[in-house]
Scaffold this motif. Sequence first.
Motif, PDB file in Angstrom:
ATOM      1  N   MET A   1       0.847  -1.202   0.000  1.00  0.00           N
ATOM      2  CA  MET A   1       0.000   0.000   0.000  1.00  0.00           C
ATOM      3  C   MET A   1       0.868   1.232   0.000  1.00  0.00           C
ATOM      4  SD  MET A   1      -2.573   1.462   2.908  1.00  0.00           S
ATOM      5  CE  MET A   1      -1.182   1.962   3.890  1.00  0.00           C
ATOM      6  N   SER A   2       0.527   2.197  -0.850  1.00  0.00           N
ATOM      7  CA  SER A   2       1.236   3.470  -0.842  1.00  0.00           C
ATOM      8  C   SER A   2       0.422   4.508  -0.107  1.00  0.00           C
ATOM      9  CB  SER A   2       1.491   3.941  -2.278  1.00  0.00           C
ATOM     10  OG  SER A   2       2.074   5.220  -2.270  1.00  0.00           O
ATOM     11  N   ILE A   3       0.861   4.853   1.091  1.00  0.00           N
ATOM     12  CA  ILE A   3       0.115   5.846   1.869  1.00  0.00           C
ATOM     13  C   ILE A   3       0.247   7.226   1.244  1.00  0.00           C
ATOM     14  CG2 ILE A   3       0.030   7.023   4.099  1.00  0.00           C
ATOM     15  CD1 ILE A   3       0.685   4.449   5.449  1.00  0.00           C
ATOM     16  N   THR A   4       1.443   7.566   0.777  1.00  0.00           N
ATOM     17  CA  THR A   4       1.689   8.924   0.328  1.00  0.00           C
ATOM     18  C   THR A   4       0.951   9.285  -0.954  1.00  0.00           C
ATOM     19  OG1 THR A   4       3.686   8.129  -0.768  1.00  0.00           O
ATOM     20  CG2 THR A   4       3.945   9.087   1.417  1.00  0.00           C
ATOM     21  N   SER A   5       0.441   8.316  -1.681  1.00  0.00           N
ATOM     22  CA  SER A   5      -0.232   8.621  -2.945  1.00  0.00           C
ATOM     23  C   SER A   5      -1.674   9.072  -2.757  1.00  0.00           C
ATOM     24  CB  SER A   5      -0.210   7.384  -3.845  1.00  0.00           C
ATOM     25  OG  SER A   5      -0.994   6.352  -3.278  1.00  0.00           O
ATOM     26  N   LEU A   6      -2.172   8.994  -1.541  1.00  0.00           N
ATOM     27  CA  LEU A   6      -3.570   9.350  -1.330  1.00  0.00           C
ATOM     28  C   LEU A   6      -3.798  10.840  -1.512  1.00  0.00           C
ATOM     29  CD1 LEU A   6      -4.197   7.221   1.842  1.00  0.00           C
ATOM     30  CD2 LEU A   6      -5.091   6.789  -0.435  1.00  0.00           C
ATOM     31  N   ALA A   7      -4.918  11.174  -2.119  1.00  0.00           N
ATOM     32  CA  ALA A   7      -5.278  12.588  -2.259  1.00  0.00           C
ATOM     33  C   ALA A   7      -5.759  13.130  -0.928  1.00  0.00           C
ATOM     34  CB  ALA A   7      -6.383  12.735  -3.304  1.00  0.00           C
ATOM     35  N   ALA A   8      -5.614  14.435  -0.741  1.00  0.00           N
ATOM     36  CA  ALA A   8      -6.081  15.068   0.486  1.00  0.00           C
ATOM     37  C   ALA A   8      -7.597  14.962   0.591  1.00  0.00           C
ATOM     38  CB  ALA A   8      -5.663  16.532   0.502  1.00  0.00           C
ATOM     39  N   VAL A   9      -8.082  14.779   1.802  1.00  0.00           N
ATOM     40  CA  VAL A   9      -9.517  14.682   2.068  1.00  0.00           C
ATOM     41  C   VAL A   9      -9.939  15.896   2.872  1.00  0.00           C
ATOM     42  CG1 VAL A   9     -11.304  13.317   3.202  1.00  0.00           C
ATOM     43  CG2 VAL A   9      -9.410  12.176   2.066  1.00  0.00           C
ATOM     44  N   VAL A 143       3.704  11.644   4.705  1.00  0.00           N
ATOM     45  CA  VAL A 143       3.109  10.341   4.989  1.00  0.00           C
ATOM     46  C   VAL A 143       2.113  10.470   6.144  1.00  0.00           C
ATOM     47  CG1 VAL A 143       3.582   7.924   5.496  1.00  0.00           C
ATOM     48  CG2 VAL A 143       5.267   9.276   4.246  1.00  0.00           C
ATOM     49  N   ILE A 144       2.491  11.207   7.177  1.00  0.00           N
ATOM     50  CA  ILE A 144       1.599  11.398   8.319  1.00  0.00           C
ATOM     51  C   ILE A 144       0.359  12.176   7.893  1.00  0.00           C
ATOM     52  CG2 ILE A 144       1.376  12.489  10.594  1.00  0.00           C
ATOM     53  CD1 ILE A 144       4.354  11.819  11.026  1.00  0.00           C
ATOM     54  N   GLU A 145       0.521  13.175   7.049  1.00  0.00           N
ATOM     55  CA  GLU A 145      -0.633  13.927   6.552  1.00  0.00           C
ATOM     56  C   GLU A 145      -1.570  13.022   5.752  1.00  0.00           C
ATOM     57  OE1 GLU A 145       0.997  17.182   4.389  1.00  0.00           O
ATOM     58  OE2 GLU A 145       1.455  18.356   6.193  1.00  0.00           O
ATOM     59  N   ALA A 146      -1.015  12.082   5.006  1.00  0.00           N
ATOM     60  CA  ALA A 146      -1.854  11.149   4.255  1.00  0.00           C
ATOM     61  C   ALA A 146      -2.651  10.252   5.191  1.00  0.00           C
ATOM     62  CB  ALA A 146      -0.991  10.309   3.316  1.00  0.00           C
ATOM     63  N   VAL A 147      -2.041   9.816   6.294  1.00  0.00           N
ATOM     64  CA  VAL A 147      -2.770   9.025   7.281  1.00  0.00           C
ATOM     65  C   VAL A 147      -3.873   9.863   7.917  1.00  0.00           C
ATOM     66  CG1 VAL A 147      -2.590   7.801   9.483  1.00  0.00           C
ATOM     67  CG2 VAL A 147      -0.833   7.479   7.732  1.00  0.00           C
ATOM     68  N   GLU A 148      -3.585  11.128   8.227  1.00  0.00           N
ATOM     69  CA  GLU A 148      -4.617  12.016   8.758  1.00  0.00           C
ATOM     70  C   GLU A 148      -5.796  12.098   7.800  1.00  0.00           C
ATOM     71  OE1 GLU A 148      -1.704  15.078  11.275  1.00  0.00           O
ATOM     72  OE2 GLU A 148      -2.423  15.617   9.277  1.00  0.00           O
ATOM     73  N   ALA A 149      -5.501  12.200   6.504  1.00  0.00           N
ATOM     74  CA  ALA A 149      -6.574  12.258   5.501  1.00  0.00           C
ATOM     75  C   ALA A 149      -7.379  10.965   5.486  1.00  0.00           C
ATOM     76  CB  ALA A 149      -5.986  12.545   4.119  1.00  0.00           C
TER      77      ALA A 149
END
Length: 294
Positions: A1-9, A143-149
Amino acid sequence: MSITSLAAVPSVHRACPVFRGRIGQDARSGHYAVPHRYRLHLSTACPDGLRLAVGHSLLGLDAGCPVTVLPAVPDCPGGGHAALRPLYEASAHHYTGPALAPVLSDDWSGRIVSTEARDILRDLDRFPHEGGAALYPSGQESVIEAVEAMCDAIEEAAQCAGRAGTGPVERAAALDALFDTLGRLESRLTEEEYLVDDRLTAADVELWVTLVQLDMVHRCHLDASAVHRIAAHRALWVYAGRLAARPAFGRHLDLEGISRRHHGRCQGLEAAGAAVQILDWAGRAADTEDASRR
């Protein structure tokens, strides 16, 4: 899984008066990281307050930045805490809105620095603290911001799926989004002990509190089938239980307070999933207390 590829929510955090002062690294910022100047005011029944309480404990800031724990249910008509009223009135001219938690206040001025939980935790991470371990390790911020999203997406989808009046098509779409996000996190935690950098970070604090809310609050408004599908993410719940057994996490669990806060605010209908608790949080908290005595 790529966490950093997630778009901001988009954030699903509360609508409230927001003070967003920041603690800088030197005196030119106006607020700088010095021990015994700041104070946290929070309720651990509130998810933002629980995140801050856990992060504060992990950083070992009990002496340098004391915490005032507030009641689970606000004690002012219309919401808010009477104990915070003087801080709000000192910080905003003719302020008449609710005095909401969490708050980081400046004891030198008697005013509010910030009411934004994620900013507060990032700023607390700048304080000198025991052990020197950072919750936001260098190079891992995105990466942490992506988890927050992802945690925001879980919260938003669970709320939508359990909201009274949500139509069947909208509910199905919300559940699909929920299971998709949980599945990506499950894949990560099947392979790794923690979410980021093979060590405990703010990302783990975020996800752990989100899972507490998912089980203790949102579960009550989902049908049994949805709850069983959520519970089937075994790696996620093993991870949640493992963290709950750590004193910095488990000792802040106010299960009764979370329930009281939920019932005081909730306007949704209880569903069949309410009877199917996913994790024995009370048992984990008891294990934590026993371990702390040894």
